[in-house]
Design a protein around this motif. Structure first.
Motif, PDB file in Angstrom:
ATOM      1  N   SER A  22      -6.196 -11.805   0.288  1.00  0.00           N
ATOM      2  CA  SER A  22      -6.773 -11.140  -0.531  1.00  0.00           C
ATOM      3  C   SER A  22      -7.187 -11.880  -1.702  1.00  0.00           C
ATOM      4  N   THR A  23      -8.296 -12.040  -2.525  1.00  0.00           N
ATOM      5  CA  THR A  23      -8.653 -12.662  -3.596  1.00  0.00           C
ATOM      6  C   THR A  23      -8.034 -11.858  -4.787  1.00  0.00           C
ATOM      7  N   TYR A  24      -7.475 -10.697  -4.574  1.00  0.00           N
ATOM      8  CA  TYR A  24      -6.879 -10.149  -5.604  1.00  0.00           C
ATOM      9  C   TYR A  24      -5.339 -10.402  -5.884  1.00  0.00           C
ATOM     10  N   SER A  25      -4.798 -11.334  -4.788  1.00  0.00           N
ATOM     11  CA  SER A  25      -3.334 -11.580  -4.831  1.00  0.00           C
ATOM     12  C   SER A  25      -3.322 -12.413  -5.961  1.00  0.00           C
ATOM     13  N   GLY A  26      -2.017 -12.453  -6.652  1.00  0.00           N
ATOM     14  CA  GLY A  26      -1.636 -13.132  -7.796  1.00  0.00           C
ATOM     15  C   GLY A  26      -0.760 -14.436  -7.306  1.00  0.00           C
ATOM     16  N   THR A  27      -0.144 -15.172  -8.099  1.00  0.00           N
ATOM     17  CA  THR A  27       0.632 -16.285  -7.787  1.00  0.00           C
ATOM     18  C   THR A  27       2.061 -15.919  -7.198  1.00  0.00           C
ATOM     19  N   ASN A  28       2.327 -14.594  -7.184  1.00  0.00           N
ATOM     20  CA  ASN A  28       3.424 -14.318  -6.511  1.00  0.00           C
ATOM     21  C   ASN A  28       3.839 -13.522  -5.191  1.00  0.00           C
ATOM     22  N   ASN A  29       2.616 -13.865  -4.519  1.00  0.00           N
ATOM     23  CA  ASN A  29       2.437 -13.214  -3.273  1.00  0.00           C
ATOM     24  C   ASN A  29       2.413 -11.853  -3.006  1.00  0.00           C
ATOM     25  N   GLY A  30       1.892 -11.283  -4.012  1.00  0.00           N
ATOM     26  CA  GLY A  30       2.102  -9.649  -4.080  1.00  0.00           C
ATOM     27  C   GLY A  30       0.991  -8.943  -3.406  1.00  0.00           C
ATOM     28  N   ILE A  32      -1.771  -8.396   0.230  1.00  0.00           N
ATOM     29  CA  ILE A  32      -2.026  -8.676   1.827  1.00  0.00           C
ATOM     30  C   ILE A  32      -2.931  -9.663   2.316  1.00  0.00           C
ATOM     31  N   GLU A  33      -2.735  -9.901   3.471  1.00  0.00           N
ATOM     32  CA  GLU A  33      -3.829 -10.678   4.275  1.00  0.00           C
ATOM     33  C   GLU A  33      -4.404 -10.050   5.387  1.00  0.00           C
ATOM     34  N   HIS A  34      -5.414 -10.220   5.705  1.00  0.00           N
ATOM     35  CA  HIS A  34      -6.412  -9.489   6.895  1.00  0.00           C
ATOM     36  C   HIS A  34      -6.839 -10.837   7.815  1.00  0.00           C
ATOM     37  N   ALA A  35      -6.951 -10.091   9.040  1.00  0.00           N
ATOM     38  CA  ALA A  35      -7.445 -11.023  10.088  1.00  0.00           C
ATOM     39  C   ALA A  35      -8.318 -10.296  11.053  1.00  0.00           C
ATOM     40  N   ALA A  36      -9.709 -10.538  11.223  1.00  0.00           N
ATOM     41  CA  ALA A  36     -10.496 -10.028  12.481  1.00  0.00           C
ATOM     42  C   ALA A  36     -10.193 -10.780  13.611  1.00  0.00           C
ATOM     43  N   LEU A  37      -9.714  -9.798  14.627  1.00  0.00           N
ATOM     44  CA  LEU A  37      -8.890 -10.791  15.621  1.00  0.00           C
ATOM     45  C   LEU A  37     -10.239 -10.793  16.934  1.00  0.00           C
ATOM     46  N   PRO A  38      -9.946 -11.515  17.892  1.00  0.00           N
ATOM     47  CA  PRO A  38     -11.061 -11.585  18.861  1.00  0.00           C
ATOM     48  C   PRO A  38     -11.152 -10.603  19.747  1.00  0.00           C
ATOM     49  N   SER A  39     -10.149  -9.620  19.777  1.00  0.00           N
ATOM     50  CA  SER A  39     -10.482  -8.372  20.357  1.00  0.00           C
ATOM     51  C   SER A  39     -11.320  -7.362  19.673  1.00  0.00           C
ATOM     52  N   GLY A  40     -11.395  -7.695  18.419  1.00  0.00           N
ATOM     53  CA  GLY A  40     -12.324  -6.606  17.826  1.00  0.00           C
ATOM     54  C   GLY A  40     -11.505  -5.786  16.936  1.00  0.00           C
ATOM     55  N   HIS A  42      -8.769  -5.327  13.923  1.00  0.00           N
ATOM     56  CA  HIS A  42      -8.327  -5.878  12.424  1.00  0.00           C
ATOM     57  C   HIS A  42      -6.872  -5.861  12.265  1.00  0.00           C
ATOM     58  N   ALA A  43      -6.217  -6.825  11.855  1.00  0.00           N
ATOM     59  CA  ALA A  43      -4.884  -6.595  11.360  1.00  0.00           C
ATOM     60  C   ALA A  43      -4.705  -6.973   9.945  1.00  0.00           C
ATOM     61  N   VAL A  44      -3.478  -6.422   9.445  1.00  0.00           N
ATOM     62  CA  VAL A  44      -3.160  -6.552   7.992  1.00  0.00           C
ATOM     63  C   VAL A  44      -1.600  -6.904   8.000  1.00  0.00           C
ATOM     64  N   ARG A  45      -1.232  -7.852   6.941  1.00  0.00           N
ATOM     65  CA  ARG A  45       0.267  -8.202   6.744  1.00  0.00           C
ATOM     66  C   ARG A  45       0.412  -8.167   5.275  1.00  0.00           C
ATOM     67  N   ASP A  46       1.778  -8.176   5.101  1.00  0.00           N
ATOM     68  CA  ASP A  46       2.360  -8.393   3.792  1.00  0.00           C
ATOM     69  C   ASP A  46       2.435  -9.990   3.438  1.00  0.00           C
ATOM     70  N   THR A  47       1.932 -10.247   2.476  1.00  0.00           N
ATOM     71  CA  THR A  47       2.181 -11.835   2.190  1.00  0.00           C
ATOM     72  C   THR A  47       3.778 -12.051   1.805  1.00  0.00           C
ATOM     73  N   LYS A  48       4.410 -11.037   1.343  1.00  0.00           N
ATOM     74  CA  LYS A  48       5.929 -11.246   0.835  1.00  0.00           C
ATOM     75  C   LYS A  48       6.482 -11.802   2.001  1.00  0.00           C
ATOM     76  N   ASP A  49       6.334 -11.035   3.078  1.00  0.00           N
ATOM     77  CA  ASP A  49       7.238 -11.360   4.401  1.00  0.00           C
ATOM     78  C   ASP A  49       6.308 -11.196   5.612  1.00  0.00           C
ATOM     79  N   ARG A  50       5.833 -12.171   6.077  1.00  0.00           N
ATOM     80  CA  ARG A  50       4.804 -12.255   7.055  1.00  0.00           C
ATOM     81  C   ARG A  50       5.681 -12.153   8.327  1.00  0.00           C
ATOM     82  N   THR A  51       6.984 -12.333   8.239  1.00  0.00           N
ATOM     83  CA  THR A  51       7.769 -12.071   9.648  1.00  0.00           C
ATOM     84  C   THR A  51       8.045 -10.591  10.255  1.00  0.00           C
TER      85      THR A  51
END
Length: 74
Positions: A22-30, A32-40, A42-51
């Protein structure tokens, strides 16, 4: 929005996804990230702990969410 409306994305699809922070993310990884998947989906995950994995959404509920955020109704 519910994840139950379509099958979950396969792990390999999530691993190969073109994630965008997200362009609203600060430098502290606080944020989210988004991905448009090949299946159509959408996925969202937390940048603080992608695992922790990602939440996936079918196209229609995802678009409803995006529209609600943009028009301020959410």
């Amino acid at each position: 929005m519910t994840e139950q409306s379509a099958p979950q994305a396969m792990q390999s699809e999530l691993e190969m996804a073109p994630w965008h922070k997200s362009t609203y993310s600060g430098t502290n990884n606080g944020c989210i990230e988004h991905a448009a998947l090949p299946s159509g989906r959408h996925a969202v995950r937390d940048t603080k702990d992608r695992t922790l994995g990602a939440h996936t959404f079918a196209p229609t509920p995802w678009q409803a969410f995006v529209t609600a955020v943009r028009d301020g109704s959410l």
